[in-house]
Write a protein that holds these residues in place. Structure first.
Motif, PDB file in Angstrom:
ATOM      1  N   THR A   6       0.587  -1.239   0.330  1.00 49.24           N
ATOM      2  CA  THR A   6      -0.118   0.270   0.109  1.00 49.24           C
ATOM      3  C   THR A   6       0.658   1.011   0.246  1.00 49.24           C
ATOM      4  O   THR A   6       2.108   0.894   0.679  1.00 49.24           O
ATOM      5  N   CYS A   7       0.135   2.441  -0.272  1.00 47.72           N
ATOM      6  CA  CYS A   7       0.652   3.459  -0.595  1.00 47.72           C
ATOM      7  C   CYS A   7       1.569   4.150   0.754  1.00 47.72           C
ATOM      8  O   CYS A   7       0.584   3.924   1.651  1.00 47.72           O
ATOM      9  N   ALA A   8       2.625   4.451   1.537  1.00 38.64           N
ATOM     10  CA  ALA A   8       2.736   5.184   2.531  1.00 38.64           C
ATOM     11  C   ALA A   8       2.078   6.137   2.483  1.00 38.64           C
ATOM     12  O   ALA A   8       1.769   7.016   4.171  1.00 38.64           O
ATOM     13  N   CYS A  10      -0.790   7.342   1.257  1.00 44.07           N
ATOM     14  CA  CYS A  10      -2.511   7.852   0.760  1.00 44.07           C
ATOM     15  C   CYS A  10      -3.858   6.030   0.540  1.00 44.07           C
ATOM     16  O   CYS A  10      -4.905   6.089   1.411  1.00 44.07           O
ATOM     17  N   GLN A  11      -2.645   5.066   1.387  1.00 43.44           N
ATOM     18  CA  GLN A  11      -2.840   3.467   2.267  1.00 43.44           C
ATOM     19  C   GLN A  11      -3.322   3.028   0.231  1.00 43.44           C
ATOM     20  O   GLN A  11      -4.447   1.763   1.216  1.00 43.44           O
ATOM     21  N   SER A  12      -3.785   3.809  -0.397  1.00 40.14           N
ATOM     22  CA  SER A  12      -3.933   2.806  -1.465  1.00 40.14           C
ATOM     23  C   SER A  12      -3.557   1.983  -2.456  1.00 40.14           C
ATOM     24  O   SER A  12      -2.051   1.577  -2.044  1.00 40.14           O
ATOM     25  N   GLU A  13      -4.058   0.994  -2.884  1.00 40.24           N
ATOM     26  CA  GLU A  13      -3.114  -0.182  -3.304  1.00 40.24           C
ATOM     27  C   GLU A  13      -3.081  -0.721  -4.036  1.00 40.24           C
ATOM     28  O   GLU A  13      -2.515  -0.978  -5.505  1.00 40.24           O
ATOM     29  N   CYS A  61       2.344   5.590  -6.746  1.00 41.59           N
ATOM     30  CA  CYS A  61       1.352   5.056  -6.207  1.00 41.59           C
ATOM     31  C   CYS A  61       0.057   5.471  -7.393  1.00 41.59           C
ATOM     32  O   CYS A  61       0.496   6.694  -7.728  1.00 41.59           O
TER      33      CYS A  61
END
Length: 86
Positions: A6-8, A10-13, A61
């Motif tokens: 995941t993105c550090a 925005c937490q997107s995968e 990301c």
């Protein structure tokens, strides 16, 4: 090297990995990577030291554009840094 899940930021995968890119316009025809350069000696007019290059990979990301860059051989980079590139 394990890609991030995941993105550090925005937490997107939506992670693109591995990605290679050039950091500067003058490196378009050079090998992409991380360049370690020793700092200029205090009081010196010219820096006469060479630089060490280490291949690197990036994770990008697809949601927010955040980029993390990873050195492929961090142990080698750390050893070189400890020998005078700091």
């Amino acid at each position: 090297m394990t890609p991030p899940r995941t993105c550090a930021r925005c937490q997107s995968e939506k992670i693109m990995f591995p990605v290679r890119f050039n950091n500067h316009i003058h490196e378009i025809y050079a090998q992409p990577g991380l360049y370690l350069t020793s700092p200029k000696e205090p009081g010196a007019w010219v820096q006469l030291t060479d630089r060490a290059t280490y291949p690197s990979l990036a994770a990008v990301c697809g949601e927010c554009g955040y980029i993390e860059q990873y050195v492929e051989k961090p142990d080698d980079a750390w050893a070189k840094w400890q020998k005078g590139y700091r």
